[in-house]
Design a protein around this motif. Structure first.
Motif, mmCIF file in Angstrom:
data_model
loop_
_atom_site.group_PDB
_atom_site.id
_atom_site.type_symbol
_atom_site.label_atom_id
_atom_site.label_comp_id
_atom_site.label_asym_id
_atom_site.label_seq_id
_atom_site.Cartn_x
_atom_site.Cartn_y
_atom_site.Cartn_z
ATOM 1 N N LEU A 52 -32.267 -2.983 -88.785
ATOM 2 C CA LEU A 52 -31.519 -1.762 -89.110
ATOM 3 C C LEU A 52 -30.103 -2.085 -89.541
ATOM 4 N N ARG A 53 -29.454 -2.992 -88.809
ATOM 5 C CA ARG A 53 -28.082 -3.368 -89.177
ATOM 6 C C ARG A 53 -28.033 -3.924 -90.595
ATOM 7 N N LYS A 54 -28.978 -4.796 -90.914
ATOM 8 C CA LYS A 54 -28.999 -5.397 -92.253
ATOM 9 C C LYS A 54 -29.247 -4.342 -93.329
ATOM 10 N N ASN A 55 -30.198 -3.446 -93.055
ATOM 11 C CA ASN A 55 -30.537 -2.432 -94.049
ATOM 12 C C ASN A 55 -29.405 -1.429 -94.233
ATOM 13 N N TYR A 56 -28.832 -0.929 -93.135
ATOM 14 C CA TYR A 56 -27.723 0.014 -93.235
ATOM 15 C C TYR A 56 -26.547 -0.611 -93.971
ATOM 16 N N PHE A 57 -26.247 -1.860 -93.623
ATOM 17 C CA PHE A 57 -25.081 -2.513 -94.230
ATOM 18 C C PHE A 57 -25.315 -2.760 -95.723
ATOM 19 N N ARG A 58 -26.583 -3.032 -96.087
ATOM 20 C CA ARG A 58 -26.921 -3.228 -97.498
ATOM 21 C C ARG A 58 -26.697 -1.949 -98.300
ATOM 22 N N LEU A 59 -26.994 -0.804 -97.691
ATOM 23 C CA LEU A 59 -26.899 0.464 -98.399
ATOM 24 C C LEU A 59 -25.485 1.030 -98.439
ATOM 25 N N LEU A 60 -24.648 0.659 -97.471
ATOM 26 C CA LEU A 60 -23.290 1.185 -97.451
ATOM 27 C C LEU A 60 -22.450 0.580 -98.564
ATOM 28 N N SER A 61 -21.772 1.433 -99.321
ATOM 29 C CA SER A 61 -20.868 0.976 -100.378
ATOM 30 C C SER A 61 -19.473 0.872 -99.768
ATOM 31 N N ILE A 62 -19.072 -0.333 -99.409
ATOM 32 C CA ILE A 62 -17.901 -0.523 -98.541
ATOM 33 C C ILE A 62 -16.771 -1.234 -99.269
ATOM 34 N N PRO A 63 -15.552 -0.681 -99.235
ATOM 35 C CA PRO A 63 -14.395 -1.421 -99.734
ATOM 36 C C PRO A 63 -14.174 -2.677 -98.882
ATOM 37 N N ASP A 64 -13.720 -3.761 -99.501
ATOM 38 C CA ASP A 64 -13.498 -5.008 -98.762
ATOM 39 C C ASP A 64 -12.567 -4.814 -97.577
ATOM 40 N N SER A 65 -11.578 -3.935 -97.725
ATOM 41 C CA SER A 65 -10.591 -3.723 -96.662
ATOM 42 C C SER A 65 -11.194 -3.068 -95.420
ATOM 43 N N GLU A 66 -12.393 -2.470 -95.563
ATOM 44 C CA GLU A 66 -13.021 -1.784 -94.432
ATOM 45 C C GLU A 66 -14.321 -2.452 -93.992
ATOM 46 N N ARG A 67 -14.581 -3.640 -94.482
ATOM 47 C CA ARG A 67 -15.853 -4.315 -94.199
ATOM 48 C C ARG A 67 -16.056 -4.547 -92.705
ATOM 49 N N GLU A 68 -15.025 -5.028 -92.013
ATOM 50 C CA GLU A 68 -15.167 -5.316 -90.582
ATOM 51 C C GLU A 68 -15.362 -4.027 -89.784
ATOM 52 N N PHE A 69 -14.685 -2.958 -90.209
ATOM 53 C CA PHE A 69 -14.861 -1.684 -89.515
ATOM 54 C C PHE A 69 -16.305 -1.220 -89.601
ATOM 55 N N TRP A 70 -16.863 -1.203 -90.816
ATOM 56 C CA TRP A 70 -18.214 -0.672 -90.978
ATOM 57 C C TRP A 70 -19.256 -1.588 -90.364
ATOM 58 N N LYS A 71 -18.984 -2.886 -90.363
ATOM 59 C CA LYS A 71 -19.896 -3.807 -89.687
ATOM 60 C C LYS A 71 -19.972 -3.472 -88.200
ATOM 61 N N ALA A 72 -18.821 -3.192 -87.608
ATOM 62 C CA ALA A 72 -18.779 -2.844 -86.187
ATOM 63 C C ALA A 72 -19.413 -1.468 -85.943
ATOM 64 N N PHE A 73 -19.123 -0.515 -86.816
ATOM 65 C CA PHE A 73 -19.663 0.832 -86.652
ATOM 66 C C PHE A 73 -21.191 0.811 -86.709
ATOM 67 N N ILE A 74 -21.736 0.057 -87.654
ATOM 68 C CA ILE A 74 -23.185 -0.053 -87.790
ATOM 69 C C ILE A 74 -23.787 -0.776 -86.584
ATOM 70 N N GLU A 75 -23.096 -1.785 -86.081
ATOM 71 C CA GLU A 75 -23.589 -2.460 -84.882
ATOM 72 C C GLU A 75 -23.666 -1.479 -83.715
ATOM 73 N N GLU A 76 -22.628 -0.649 -83.552
ATOM 74 C CA GLU A 76 -22.615 0.320 -82.464
ATOM 75 C C GLU A 76 -23.764 1.320 -82.619
ATOM 76 N N LEU A 77 -23.981 1.801 -83.826
ATOM 77 C CA LEU A 77 -25.074 2.742 -84.060
ATOM 78 C C LEU A 77 -26.426 2.101 -83.761
ATOM 79 N N SER A 78 -26.605 0.872 -84.189
ATOM 80 C CA SER A 78 -27.896 0.212 -83.967
ATOM 81 C C SER A 78 -28.152 -0.015 -82.489
#
Length: 287
Positions: free
Chosen positions: A168-194
């Motif tokens: 799920l983490r890999k799939n969600y992260f693949r689909l999210l269109s993320i600015p480089d400046s927010e990559r670590e935030f969304w990686k953490a957010f997706i980890e928390e959701l998973s």
């Protein structure tokens, strides 16, 4: 055991971490029970009109926090999190119940991806509750393979939850269109959701998708007597839905206004709401 917030978000810039923490403090979830399932949802904002935000397969109403923040000074917002229920009818009844509980007779229904499927069912089942319909980065009802869903259902039962959370983490992260400046935030957010995702959630997603394919056939004539307007939002580089699938959606709703984002991926409503907000507010302003 769930990891502490500061552990999950340890690599996230402090201002981004505090933005989420502040949002959670100022937007606590409400709860209600429908058909024996407990629904959580965010209810906030001011304004005469209400926006109902339906998330995609990520299932969490909080995923819209950027859009909620951008809209809540002008609109009332309802953003549900989907519980583990077996059919689209359960999801529709839950959303309708929340609207009634919050004394909302009618709202602008905005659904993205999986939420777009729910939105299309909802406007057909409860047309009086939908003022407008926004279908964001989604499709019609019959492009998913039932065969693959059956395989996924068996795998969900057989394999450990830990492996599904990694997938799920890999799939969600693949689909999210993320600015480089927010990559670590969304990686953490997706980890928390998973880490909060259960096998029941995964099975519910599969069951509701199978129910959609088997029992819902959308026609271009379904909404001819519905007075609302439709907006289709798409991206020219959406990794989830091909150009052919996106074109089929436009054929299904020939009356719809269409806006194509360039280079925005699958999730501009979540991760890059600037242009997204401008487009949807302009659409609503034309009422």
């Amino acid at each position: 055991m769930m990891k502490p917030f500061d552990v999950i978000y340890q690599r996230v810039p402090p201002h981004q971490k505090e933005k989420l923490r502040t949002f959670r403090l100022t937007h606590p979830s409400r709860a209600t029970t429908v058909d024996g399932a407990e629904w959580e949802y965010i209810s906030c904002g001011t304004g005469e009109e209400t926006v109902v935000l339906l998330p995609g397969g990520i299932r969490s109403g909080e995923i819209w926090f950027n859009l909620i923040t951008a809209l809540e000074n002008e609109y009332r917002i309802i953003s549900p999190t989907y519980p583990a229920v077996p059919t689209m009818a359960h999801l529709m009844r839950g959303i309708a119940h929340i609207m009634e509980k919050e004394y909302i007779e009618q709202g602008h229904i905005l659904g993205t991806s999986f939420g777009g499927w729910i939105a299309q069912c909802f406007v057909r089942r409860y047309p009086q509750k939908a003022k407008t319909l926004i279908l964001s980065h989604t499709s019609g009802s019959h492009w998913v393979s039932l065969h693959l869903l059956r395989i996924g259902r068996v795998a969900t039962v057989v394999y450990p939850l830990r492996l599904f959370r990694i997938a799920l983490r890999k799939n969600y992260f693949r689909l999210l269109s993320i600015p480089d400046s927010e990559r670590e935030f969304w990686k953490a957010f997706i980890e928390e959701l998973s880490l909060n995702t259960t096998k029941e959630d995964i099975i519910s997603q599969q069951d509701c998708t199978r129910d959609l394919i088997r029992n819902y056939v959308f026609s271009r004539n379904d909404l001819v007597n519905w007075p609302g307007r439709i907006l289709i939002l798409e991206s020219d580089d959406d990794p989830a839905f091909s150009m052919d699938v996106r074109e089929e959606l436009k054929v299904l709703y020939p009356m719809a206004q269409v806006h194509t984002f360039h280079g925005a991926g699958h999730t501009p409503g979540y991760t890059n709401p600037g242009e997204y907000v401008s487009v949807i507010k302009d659409f609503w302003a034309k009422e």
